[in-house]
Design a protein around this motif. Structure first.
Motif, PDB file in Angstrom:
ATOM      1  N   ASN A 171       6.880   2.311  20.661  1.00  0.00           N
ATOM      2  CA  ASN A 171       7.283   3.532  21.351  1.00  0.00           C
ATOM      3  C   ASN A 171       8.561   4.155  20.820  1.00  0.00           C
ATOM      4  OD1 ASN A 171       5.149   3.784  23.159  1.00  0.00           O
ATOM      5  ND2 ASN A 171       6.041   2.315  24.569  1.00  0.00           N
ATOM      6  N   SER A 172       9.374   3.405  20.114  1.00  0.00           N
ATOM      7  CA  SER A 172      10.687   3.931  19.745  1.00  0.00           C
ATOM      8  C   SER A 172      11.014   3.816  18.262  1.00  0.00           C
ATOM      9  CB  SER A 172      11.769   3.203  20.548  1.00  0.00           C
ATOM     10  OG  SER A 172      11.686   1.798  20.325  1.00  0.00           O
ATOM     11  N   LYS A 173      10.066   3.384  17.444  1.00  0.00           N
ATOM     12  CA  LYS A 173      10.344   3.160  16.033  1.00  0.00           C
ATOM     13  C   LYS A 173       9.548   4.128  15.151  1.00  0.00           C
ATOM     14  CE  LYS A 173      12.707  -0.605  17.079  1.00  0.00           C
ATOM     15  NZ  LYS A 173      12.485  -0.550  18.519  1.00  0.00           N
ATOM     16  N   TYR A 174      10.160   4.439  14.011  1.00  0.00           N
ATOM     17  CA  TYR A 174       9.516   5.326  13.036  1.00  0.00           C
ATOM     18  C   TYR A 174       9.309   4.577  11.724  1.00  0.00           C
ATOM     19  CZ  TYR A 174      10.480   9.356  16.040  1.00  0.00           C
ATOM     20  OH  TYR A 174      10.508  10.252  17.084  1.00  0.00           O
ATOM     21  N   VAL A 175       8.281   4.990  10.978  1.00  0.00           N
ATOM     22  CA  VAL A 175       8.014   4.386   9.681  1.00  0.00           C
ATOM     23  C   VAL A 175       7.883   5.493   8.642  1.00  0.00           C
ATOM     24  CG1 VAL A 175       5.524   4.310  10.184  1.00  0.00           C
ATOM     25  CG2 VAL A 175       6.477   2.877   8.364  1.00  0.00           C
ATOM     26  N   ASP A 176       8.538   5.284   7.510  1.00  0.00           N
ATOM     27  CA  ASP A 176       8.481   6.229   6.398  1.00  0.00           C
ATOM     28  C   ASP A 176       7.273   5.867   5.539  1.00  0.00           C
ATOM     29  OD1 ASP A 176       9.044   8.148   4.526  1.00  0.00           O
ATOM     30  OD2 ASP A 176      10.557   6.952   3.475  1.00  0.00           O
ATOM     31  N   THR A 177       6.294   6.756   5.483  1.00  0.00           N
ATOM     32  CA  THR A 177       5.075   6.512   4.711  1.00  0.00           C
ATOM     33  C   THR A 177       4.989   7.531   3.576  1.00  0.00           C
ATOM     34  OG1 THR A 177       3.613   8.046   5.914  1.00  0.00           O
ATOM     35  CG2 THR A 177       4.005   5.879   6.918  1.00  0.00           C
ATOM     36  N   PRO A 178       4.077   7.333   2.630  1.00  0.00           N
ATOM     37  CA  PRO A 178       3.897   8.338   1.565  1.00  0.00           C
ATOM     38  C   PRO A 178       3.442   9.694   2.110  1.00  0.00           C
ATOM     39  CG  PRO A 178       2.908   6.241   0.937  1.00  0.00           C
ATOM     40  CD  PRO A 178       3.283   6.116   2.379  1.00  0.00           C
ATOM     41  N   TYR A 179       3.074   9.747   3.387  1.00  0.00           N
ATOM     42  CA  TYR A 179       2.548  10.985   3.973  1.00  0.00           C
ATOM     43  C   TYR A 179       3.488  11.560   5.024  1.00  0.00           C
ATOM     44  CZ  TYR A 179      -0.985   7.823   2.238  1.00  0.00           C
ATOM     45  OH  TYR A 179      -1.655   6.904   1.473  1.00  0.00           O
ATOM     46  N   GLY A 180       4.737  11.088   5.010  1.00  0.00           N
ATOM     47  CA  GLY A 180       5.713  11.594   5.964  1.00  0.00           C
ATOM     48  C   GLY A 180       6.200  10.499   6.901  1.00  0.00           C
ATOM     49  N   THR A 181       7.206  10.838   7.697  1.00  0.00           N
ATOM     50  CA  THR A 181       7.752   9.882   8.668  1.00  0.00           C
ATOM     51  C   THR A 181       6.964   9.976   9.965  1.00  0.00           C
ATOM     52  OG1 THR A 181       9.960  10.072   7.695  1.00  0.00           O
ATOM     53  CG2 THR A 181       9.824   9.189   9.926  1.00  0.00           C
ATOM     54  N   LYS A 182       6.430   8.869  10.416  1.00  0.00           N
ATOM     55  CA  LYS A 182       5.539   8.844  11.578  1.00  0.00           C
ATOM     56  C   LYS A 182       6.107   7.946  12.683  1.00  0.00           C
ATOM     57  CE  LYS A 182       2.213  10.921   9.096  1.00  0.00           C
ATOM     58  NZ  LYS A 182       1.681  12.263   9.377  1.00  0.00           N
ATOM     59  N   LEU A 183       5.867   8.360  13.930  1.00  0.00           N
ATOM     60  CA  LEU A 183       6.158   7.504  15.065  1.00  0.00           C
ATOM     61  C   LEU A 183       5.059   6.448  15.148  1.00  0.00           C
ATOM     62  CD1 LEU A 183       8.024   7.061  17.520  1.00  0.00           C
ATOM     63  CD2 LEU A 183       6.524   8.553  18.827  1.00  0.00           C
ATOM     64  N   ILE A 184       5.440   5.192  15.285  1.00  0.00           N
ATOM     65  CA  ILE A 184       4.461   4.112  15.171  1.00  0.00           C
ATOM     66  C   ILE A 184       3.375   4.215  16.234  1.00  0.00           C
ATOM     67  CG2 ILE A 184       4.185   1.599  15.313  1.00  0.00           C
ATOM     68  CD1 ILE A 184       6.954   1.352  14.049  1.00  0.00           C
ATOM     69  N   LYS A 185       3.733   4.692  17.428  1.00  0.00           N
ATOM     70  CA  LYS A 185       2.711   4.744  18.490  1.00  0.00           C
ATOM     71  C   LYS A 185       1.581   5.722  18.161  1.00  0.00           C
ATOM     72  CE  LYS A 185       4.761   8.214  21.587  1.00  0.00           C
ATOM     73  NZ  LYS A 185       5.276   8.446  22.942  1.00  0.00           N
ATOM     74  N   GLU A 186       1.787   6.604  17.153  1.00  0.00           N
ATOM     75  CA  GLU A 186       0.738   7.537  16.758  1.00  0.00           C
ATOM     76  C   GLU A 186      -0.451   6.822  16.120  1.00  0.00           C
ATOM     77  OE1 GLU A 186       2.428  10.451  14.207  1.00  0.00           O
ATOM     78  OE2 GLU A 186       3.703  11.359  15.753  1.00  0.00           O
ATOM     79  N   PHE A 187      -0.232   5.594  15.650  1.00  0.00           N
ATOM     80  CA  PHE A 187      -1.320   4.863  15.005  1.00  0.00           C
ATOM     81  C   PHE A 187      -2.228   4.168  16.021  1.00  0.00           C
ATOM     82  CE2 PHE A 187       2.254   4.423  11.805  1.00  0.00           C
ATOM     83  CZ  PHE A 187       1.839   5.514  11.055  1.00  0.00           C
ATOM     84  N   PHE A 188      -1.835   4.204  17.289  1.00  0.00           N
ATOM     85  CA  PHE A 188      -2.648   3.586  18.334  1.00  0.00           C
ATOM     86  C   PHE A 188      -3.581   4.621  18.944  1.00  0.00           C
ATOM     87  CE2 PHE A 188       0.930   0.790  17.881  1.00  0.00           C
ATOM     88  CZ  PHE A 188       0.425  -0.477  18.118  1.00  0.00           C
ATOM     89  N   SER A 189      -4.799   4.242  19.174  1.00  0.00           N
ATOM     90  CA  SER A 189      -5.765   5.153  19.802  1.00  0.00           C
ATOM     91  C   SER A 189      -6.898   4.341  20.408  1.00  0.00           C
ATOM     92  CB  SER A 189      -6.337   6.143  18.784  1.00  0.00           C
ATOM     93  OG  SER A 189      -7.026   5.452  17.752  1.00  0.00           O
ATOM     94  N   GLU A 190      -7.568   4.959  21.375  1.00  0.00           N
ATOM     95  CA  GLU A 190      -8.706   4.301  22.012  1.00  0.00           C
ATOM     96  C   GLU A 190      -9.941   4.450  21.124  1.00  0.00           C
ATOM     97  OE1 GLU A 190      -9.038   6.136  25.776  1.00  0.00           O
ATOM     98  OE2 GLU A 190      -7.236   5.196  26.599  1.00  0.00           O
ATOM     99  N   SER A 191     -10.994   3.751  21.494  1.00  0.00           N
ATOM    100  CA  SER A 191     -12.214   3.788  20.685  1.00  0.00           C
ATOM    101  C   SER A 191     -13.355   4.443  21.442  1.00  0.00           C
ATOM    102  CB  SER A 191     -12.620   2.363  20.284  1.00  0.00           C
ATOM    103  OG  SER A 191     -12.958   1.614  21.443  1.00  0.00           O
ATOM    104  N   MET A 192     -14.259   5.025  20.670  1.00  0.00           N
ATOM    105  CA  MET A 192     -15.515   5.557  21.189  1.00  0.00           C
ATOM    106  C   MET A 192     -16.619   5.177  20.222  1.00  0.00           C
ATOM    107  SD  MET A 192     -14.730   9.325  22.780  1.00  0.00           S
ATOM    108  CE  MET A 192     -16.364   9.322  23.517  1.00  0.00           C
ATOM    109  N   LYS A 193     -17.830   5.128  20.716  1.00  0.00           N
ATOM    110  CA  LYS A 193     -18.956   4.753  19.856  1.00  0.00           C
ATOM    111  C   LYS A 193     -19.632   6.012  19.320  1.00  0.00           C
ATOM    112  CE  LYS A 193     -19.982   0.240  21.889  1.00  0.00           C
ATOM    113  NZ  LYS A 193     -19.475  -0.484  20.709  1.00  0.00           N
ATOM    114  N   ASN A 194     -19.942   6.002  18.020  1.00  0.00           N
ATOM    115  CA  ASN A 194     -20.688   7.124  17.441  1.00  0.00           C
ATOM    116  C   ASN A 194     -22.177   6.894  17.634  1.00  0.00           C
ATOM    117  OD1 ASN A 194     -21.364   5.172  15.576  1.00  0.00           O
ATOM    118  ND2 ASN A 194     -20.100   6.015  13.930  1.00  0.00           N
ATOM    119  N   ASP A 195     -22.999   7.771  17.032  1.00  0.00           N
ATOM    120  CA  ASP A 195     -24.443   7.674  17.257  1.00  0.00           C
ATOM    121  C   ASP A 195     -25.050   6.417  16.626  1.00  0.00           C
ATOM    122  OD1 ASP A 195     -23.999   8.462  14.693  1.00  0.00           O
ATOM    123  OD2 ASP A 195     -25.415  10.143  14.689  1.00  0.00           O
TER     124      ASP A 195
END
Length: 486
Positions: free
Chosen positions: A396-420
């Motif tokens: 919730n409070s940390k950032y990571v510098d990636t080749p695609y920009g600086t991202k908040l770590i919690k952005e990598f968390f997400s719920e799941s859904m099933k496709n067809d």
């Protein structure tokens, strides 16, 4: 009737050290540096520097939490001074290093002192010829302007406040007259009571062209139809062509709906995001590093060591010496614990981020958000055998510098859904596809939520219309009617 009985109870309690450790883990880099500075100032037994004194403090020292209890419970005679003394007799100057690089210099960000937004407006009032009463009213109105540049209160409320707080008894007509003077201040639109008035003020101050005149008529006489994008009704009402309406709307779109933001924002102290981690791609493999500012070099003060030696060597130990050695023990215990807590913090941060990096390896290698796998806090907590709350504090409070920009770590968390096909996909993947579909739509005929749901179903994501609406709102995308353009 009184009864006496035994009851066995199992409970978990966090020690003060554990609570402090959790707080340290939660701190981002900049806040951690402030906490470290505070600890160095408060505990004279703790020192920072390039030299290392690993032997200054025995690793087998009792880790008891007694140092957090009342001082009276400690007896100086019970303290084994030898445990606190170091066997390292190498002179201090032999362990010092002078090979500091330019990277080690303290870099302090200077902040320029500026004029506040309110003072900027007050300064402009000095260029107007006003009576004492008008100036009092004008300054009160300027003081009521919020950061966006609006006055959100009614004239009657302002009139009452003037009477109660400024001892100025006036009328709403007088306030209305002074308010028109405030509307002449820069930036254009400041002091407006609503969006319609703000846009109207800006248009009236522009050079009068046919497009500008039409835009004024639309804002002043048909604002409700304009906000609802009833373009056909506007064309009929003003008897104009579609191109004329398009040019007038273009004039309106170039206005500033928050005139105060352009000035007030310049005077704020900018909060710089300092990444806590860095991820690089080296030979097609991911490499994780922890920001060096999270790994300070600390050691226990040698002076305190010498104090204990003096106490041990003295034959007649006075009460003041005994009190001093109790104080020294507490400070040394606190210093040792703090050094150990920082090491645990570093280890926890690195292990947690490493697990996240490997879990989302495909994303970090490609940068494609559609490659993000469904991931919740429990997935990482189970993988590193830590509590969910610990992972949450890191995410919730940390950032990571990636080749695609600086991202908040919690952005990598997400719920799941099933496709067809019955596979688990991340909701972030679905949102990205939804965003792309809306960007590519025909803005003259925007896609409804029902149509968007059908398109996503064709792409292999069977989700309901209400789910599409929820994702659209989370992406801050308006409904189809408000996305319509001429």
């Amino acid at each position: 009737m009184l009864k006496q009985y035994l009851q066995f109870k199992l409970s978990q309690k966090l020690s003060p050290q554990q609570i402090q450790l959790m707080k340290l883990i939660q701190l981002p880099t900049q806040a951690f540096e402030q906490r470290l500075k505070q600890e160095l100032e408060e505990n004279p037994a703790l020192e920072g520097g390039k030299e290392e004194h690993d032997n200054d403090y025995d690793s087998d020292l009792d880790n008891s939490t007694d140092e957090f209890n009342d001082n009276d419970s400690i007896d100086a005679n019970d303290i084994n001074v030898d445990e606190y003394l170091s066997d390292d007799e190498i002179p201090d100057y032999r362990t010092q290093a002078n090979n500091y690089s330019s990277d080690d210099d303290d870099k302090v960000m200077p902040y320029a002192a500026g004029t506040s937004f309110t003072q900027h407006l007050v300064n402009q009032l000095n260029t107007y010829r006003l009576s004492d009463e008008e100036r009092d009213i004008a300054e009160f109105l300027v003081g009521s302007v919020d950061e966006s540049g609006y006055i959100r209160r009614s004239l009657s409320e302002i009139m009452d406040d003037l009477a109660f707080t400024q001892n100025v008894y006036t009328t709403e007509d007088k306030i209305e007259h002074v308010l028109k003077i405030v509307h002449q201040l820069d930036p254009a639109g400041v002091g407006a009571r609503n969006l319609q008035e703000c846009l109207s003020i800006q248009l009236h101050r522009k050079q009068k062209t046919p497009d500008c005149e039409l835009a004024i008529n639309i804002i002043d006489d048909a604002f409700d139809q304009f906000t609802k994008k009833h373009y056909k009704k506007l064309i009929q009402k003003f008897d104009i062509s579609e191109m004329q309406l398009k040019d007038a709307i273009s004039e309106i779109e170039h206005l500033n709906p928050k005139p105060g933001g352009s000035y007030a924002g310049n005077n704020r102290i900018v909060e710089h995001v300092v990444p806590d981690f860095a991820i690089k791609i080296v030979d097609s493999e991911l490499e994780l590093t922890l920001n060096g500012r999270n790994a300070p070099q600390l050691h226990v003060s040698r002076e305190y060591n010498n104090m204990l030696k003096g106490y041990k060597d003295s034959k007649d130990k006075s009460k003041s010496q005994k009190d001093a050695v109790i104080f020294i023990k507490q400070k040394l215990d606190a210093a040792k614990w703090f050094i150990e807590a920082i090491k645990q913090r570093q280890q926890t941060l690195f292990i947690t981020m490493s697990a996240i990096m490997h879990y989302q390896k495909e994303y970090f290698l490609t940068g494609d958000e559609r490659k993000l796998k469904p991931m919740i806090l429990k997935d990482i907590a189970d993988e590193i055998s830590m509590d969910v709350s610990t992972v949450s504090r890191v995410a919730n409070s940390k950032y990571v510098d990636t080749p695609y920009g600086t991202k908040l770590i919690k952005e990598f968390f997400s719920e799941s859904m099933k496709n067809d096909q019955g596979e688990d996909v991340s909701t972030r993947e679905i949102k990205k596809i939804l965003e792309t579909v809306i960007e590519e739509e025909n803005k003259k005929k925007p896609l409804t939520d029902e149509t968007l749901a059908s398109i996503l179903k064709e792409k292999g994501y069977p989700i309901a219309r209400r789910t599409v609406a929820k994702y659209r709102e989370q992406l801050d995308i308006p409904v189809a009617r408000l996305r319509k353009k001429i």
